[in-house]
Design an enzyme around this catalytic site. Structure first.
Site, PDB file in Angstrom:
ATOM      1  N   ASP A  10     -23.727   9.409 -52.701  1.00 35.79           N
ATOM      2  CA  ASP A  10     -24.563   8.428 -52.009  1.00 35.79           C
ATOM      3  C   ASP A  10     -25.922   9.088 -51.836  1.00 35.79           C
ATOM      4  O   ASP A  10     -26.079   9.998 -51.024  1.00 35.79           O
ATOM      5  CB  ASP A  10     -23.924   8.084 -50.655  1.00 35.79           C
ATOM      6  N   LYS A  72     -36.996   7.934 -51.360  1.00 31.14           N
ATOM      7  CA  LYS A  72     -36.254   6.933 -52.120  1.00 31.14           C
ATOM      8  C   LYS A  72     -36.990   5.585 -52.151  1.00 31.14           C
ATOM      9  O   LYS A  72     -36.868   4.832 -53.111  1.00 31.14           O
ATOM     10  CB  LYS A  72     -34.864   6.763 -51.495  1.00 31.14           C
ATOM     11  N   GLU A 171     -24.687   0.096 -53.830  1.00 33.17           N
ATOM     12  CA  GLU A 171     -24.135   0.597 -52.561  1.00 33.17           C
ATOM     13  C   GLU A 171     -23.106  -0.370 -51.946  1.00 33.17           C
ATOM     14  O   GLU A 171     -22.022   0.074 -51.547  1.00 33.17           O
ATOM     15  CB  GLU A 171     -25.276   0.894 -51.580  1.00 33.17           C
ATOM     16  N   ASP A 194     -25.331  -3.586 -43.926  1.00 33.80           N
ATOM     17  CA  ASP A 194     -25.703  -2.165 -43.891  1.00 33.80           C
ATOM     18  C   ASP A 194     -26.938  -1.976 -43.018  1.00 33.80           C
ATOM     19  O   ASP A 194     -28.064  -2.274 -43.427  1.00 33.80           O
ATOM     20  CB  ASP A 194     -25.965  -1.690 -45.328  1.00 33.80           C
TER      21      ASP A 194
HETATM   22  P1  ADP Z   1     -29.780   5.459 -43.410  1.00 34.02           P
HETATM   23  O1  ADP Z   1     -28.956   4.504 -44.196  1.00 34.02           O
HETATM   24  O2  ADP Z   1     -31.139   4.924 -43.060  1.00 34.02           O
HETATM   25  O3  ADP Z   1     -29.814   6.810 -44.018  1.00 34.02           O
HETATM   26  P2  ADP Z   1     -27.666   5.974 -41.482  1.00 34.02           P
HETATM   27  O4  ADP Z   1     -26.661   5.066 -42.041  1.00 34.02           O
HETATM   28  O5  ADP Z   1     -27.446   7.435 -41.583  1.00 34.02           O
HETATM   29  O6  ADP Z   1     -29.130   5.614 -41.973  1.00 34.02           O
HETATM   30  O7  ADP Z   1     -27.846   5.569 -39.940  1.00 34.02           O
HETATM   31  C1  ADP Z   1     -28.706   6.263 -39.107  1.00 34.02           C
HETATM   32  C2  ADP Z   1     -28.932   5.459 -37.848  1.00 34.02           C
HETATM   33  O8  ADP Z   1     -27.680   5.253 -37.189  1.00 34.02           O
HETATM   34  C3  ADP Z   1     -29.832   6.159 -36.847  1.00 34.02           C
HETATM   35  O9  ADP Z   1     -30.766   5.221 -36.306  1.00 34.02           O
HETATM   36  C4  ADP Z   1     -28.867   6.597 -35.747  1.00 34.02           C
HETATM   37  O10 ADP Z   1     -29.486   6.657 -34.473  1.00 34.02           O
HETATM   38  C5  ADP Z   1     -27.838   5.494 -35.805  1.00 34.02           C
HETATM   39  N1  ADP Z   1     -26.550   5.874 -35.229  1.00 34.02           N
HETATM   40  C6  ADP Z   1     -25.723   6.886 -35.605  1.00 34.02           C
HETATM   41  N2  ADP Z   1     -24.630   6.926 -34.822  1.00 34.02           N
HETATM   42  C7  ADP Z   1     -24.761   5.909 -33.920  1.00 34.02           C
HETATM   43  C8  ADP Z   1     -23.961   5.433 -32.830  1.00 34.02           C
HETATM   44  N3  ADP Z   1     -22.792   6.019 -32.504  1.00 34.02           N
HETATM   45  N4  ADP Z   1     -24.405   4.362 -32.128  1.00 34.02           N
HETATM   46  C9  ADP Z   1     -25.580   3.773 -32.451  1.00 34.02           C
HETATM   47  N5  ADP Z   1     -26.376   4.175 -33.448  1.00 34.02           N
HETATM   48  C10 ADP Z   1     -25.981   5.234 -34.184  1.00 34.02           C
HETATM   49 MG    MG Z   2     -27.561   4.118 -45.640  1.00 35.34          MG
END
Ligand code: ADP
Ligand code: MG
Length: 621
Positions: A10, A72, A171, A194
């Site tokens: 990913d 990206k 994805e 997502d």
């Molecule tokens: P991306 O796809 O942009 O790389 P992610 O899927 O890694 O992002 O998600 C990151 C986001 O998820 C961040 O804004 C983070 O604060 C939020 N996040 C992670 N864990 C939690 C949680 N337990 N509750 C709420 N938000 C969360």
């Molecule tokens: Mg993501």
């Protein structure tokens, strides 16, 4: 697995990760420090090797001009288009080869493909260390809306990293593969929602069943929609503003330094994450100069702030559904860290009328699906029995025994319901520990998850009515829900119990259960007897306290001797259940039950008398 392993990757905007799949299912690979998520961030040094991942991200504020993150967004895009995307932080963007976007760092031009290649190379090395052999082939995921140029740029990045991109997979398709939806028995329509840190994507997929297991070929993207500037970061900003408002109330209007703002932002995200599991988050921020801000953010306050953003995701969702021709949805899959927020889950549930899939870690689900696709390309198939429950499913009850709700080899989909109660007074929370296996005791089964039903009003032991339901759907996803009938409190958990389970392991567990059947039955019986005997002793003790003086002294003495004896047997059974004589224990318990009849009759007679003498007021009303 041989050196021909194909890994699943990913390649994310903020995080990237690598996974593999074998007969026991997909799993992510962690680096030497045990971390699976690699920040997609690179710092370029003059005359040195680039720094990739955690370290680059941690020092991004110190090296703003040397660090590249979120590249990206610019993959395979023209320079002009990228400038529009990057308004505000486009300082490093320059025209690259063929008019495509590139970055200017430390006096050289770096393309988004080169940045991605460094991230892919780091993942490849993580995989090689974890697997113990070289890795040359990968399945890599991209957003469903990526055009040919963006997909080609992703292939180029892989080649630069010494990886052959065997397949570029969408994805949302990968997320569906992680849940085994390629094995659908009838055509299905699936939404993938997502919500990450910076972006929101929603896709509507159509899956056609196919005996050949070509996996991602079976998925058709009917529609996609989203917002490249909508995610958890925006919620953090709202919480940060709220925090600054509190700070102003406490200390008057203030000029905040960038480092204090950064601090507020970090606290805001922490509070937001904490509120996914708790109802309130206390905050204490040291702002320097003796100023210490103390405040509490509640979940409902957070939800009020986040609601407009969540509503925007639903608008996009609605638009995607319209573009797809408003099909009836069979499932919704949640992807991205922000879908851990209960508000987001509830909004999607209300919008679709479906219980969204959350069993797999939303950060990992895309990489897991890429690994499933890789496994299929390698000619592998899940050799698990997929149409039946491979191991019985149950929950822990008092004394460390397991109550089985769904028996092994039951055909799926299936559901089962049972009612439980508490064995201690005034329990305000009940932990539901979900297990699988054929043995009778918790210690001999596999734990598949636990959750707590909280906020129960205090009630005496035995009064709460806890209804627990196990539902396994056609994809083997288990939803355990618990509801306490009197208070209406409910909680649930979703897991995929077959993950990480091989046929060999199932067979071993079966053999063990067979070999221990006799002693297991004995243990379960003794543990149950001990729990029930303890409850009897408690009730009889209470009745004795209320009515003791009204009893015939000889009877009372006999009763107390009988109780002492049973208490002794309970203690012995709890110490060493294996060596307890279950029949003798059972008889002692029955003997006390019989003997205590008279006590109960006396006790009831007394309370009836009490009501007609003194307690008439309430009867007259
Ligand atoms: P991306 O796809 O942009 O790389 P992610 O899927 O890694 O992002 O998600 C990151 C986001 O998820 C961040 O804004 C983070 O604060 C939020 N996040 C992670 N864990 C939690 C949680 N337990 N509750 C709420 N938000 C969360
Ligand atoms: Mg993501």
């Amino acid at each position: 697995m041989s050196g021909d392993t194909i890994v699943g990757i990913d390649l994310g905007t903020t995080h990237s990760l690598v996974a593999v799949c074998d007969a026991s299912g997909p799993r992510v690979l962690a680096d030497a420090q045990g971390r699976a998520l690699l920040p997609s961030v690179v710092r370029f040094l003059q005359g040195g090797d680039p720094v990739v991942g955690h370290e680059a991200r941690e020092h991004a504020v110190e090296f703003p001009l040397q660090t590249i993150s979120s590249s990206k967004r610019f993959m395979g895009r023209s320079h002009a288009e990228s400038l529009r995307l990057a308004e505000g932080f486009g300082g490093q963007l320059v025209p690259g080869p063929r008019g495509l976007a590139a970055f200017q760092v430390e006096g050289r031009t770096v393309t988004p493909q080169e940045v991605a290649a460094l991230v892919l190379d780091a993942l490849r090395r993580t995989a090689e260390t974890a697997l113990g052999h070289s890795v040359r082939r990968a399945v890599i995921t991209v957003p469903a809306y990526f055009d040919d140029a963006q997909r080609q740029a992703t292939r180029d990045a892989a080649r630069l990293a010494g990886l052959l991109a065997e397949r570029i997979v969408n994805e949302p398709t990968a997320a569906a593969l992680a849940y085994g939806l390629n094995r659908a028995r009838k055509p299905e329509t699936v939404a993938v929602f997502d919500l990450g840190g910076g972006t929101f994507d929603v896709s509507i997929l159509r899956i056609e069943p196919d005996e050949q297991e070509k996996a991602s070929d079976l998925f058709q993207v009917l529609a996609t929609n989203g917002d490249t500037r909508l995610g958890g970061d925006d919620i953090d900003l709202l919480v940060m503003e709220w925090l600054m408002g509190r700070a102003q109330e406490a200390f008057g209007s203030l000029q905040l330094s960038p480092s204090v703002r950064q601090l507020f932002r970090a606290f805001a995200e922490q509070a937001k994450i904490a509120l996914s599991d708790r109802e309130s988050a206390p905050l204490e921020i040291d702002m320097g100069q003796g100023r210490r801000l103390r405040c509490t953010l509640s979940r409902s306050e957070l939800e009020a702030m986040a609601r407009p953003l969540v509503d925007r995701t639903l608008e996009k969702f609605r638009a995607a559904m319209t573009d797809a021709g408003r099909p009836a949805l069979d499932r919704v899959i949640m992807v991205g860290g922000s879908t851990r927020m209960p508000l987001v889950r509830a909004a999607v549930r209300d919008f679709t009328g479906l219980d969204p899939y959350t069993a797999l870690d939303p950060d990992q689900v895309v990489a897991l699906g890429a690994a499933v696709q890789a496994h299929i390309l390698m000619g592998g198939r899940r050799d698990l029995l997929l149409d039946v429950i491979p191991l019985s499913l149950g929950m822990e009850t008092r004394g460390g025994a397991v109550a089985k709700l769904v028996m092994r080899n039951t055909a799926i989909p299936t559901r089962a319901k049972e009612t439980f109660t508490t064995s201690a007074d005034n329990q305000t929370g009940i932990v539901i520990h979900v297990l699988q296996g054929e043995r009778e005791m918790v210690a001999d089964c596999r734990s598949v998850g636990r959750f707590e039903l909280k906020g129960l009003p205090p009630m005496p032991a035995g009064i709460p009515q806890l209804e627990v339901e196990f539902a396994v759907d056609a994809n083997g996803v288990l939803t355990v829900s618990a509801a306490e009938r009197r208070s209406g409190r409910r909680a649930s958990l979703q897991v995929v119990p077959s993950h990480g389970l091989t046929t060999a392991e199932v067979e071993r567990l079966e053999r063990e259960a067979f070999a221990h059947a006799r002693e297991d039955m004995h243990l379960h019986r003794v543990v149950d007897l001990a729990v029930n005997a303890r409850l009897d002793l408690k009730w009889i003790g209470e009745a004795l306290d209320r009515t003791g003086e009204a009893l015939d002294p000889a009877y009372r003495e006999e009763l107390e001797a009988c109780m002492t004896r049973l208490k002794g047997l309970c203690e012995a059974a709890e110490r060493d259940p294996a060596r307890t004589d279950a029949d003798a224990f059972h008889q002692a318990k029955e003997a006390l039950d019989r003997l205590s009849m008279r006590l109960h009759e006396t006790s009831i007679a007394r309370s009836l008398r009490g009501m007609s003498e003194g307690g008439g007021a309430s009867a007259k009303r």
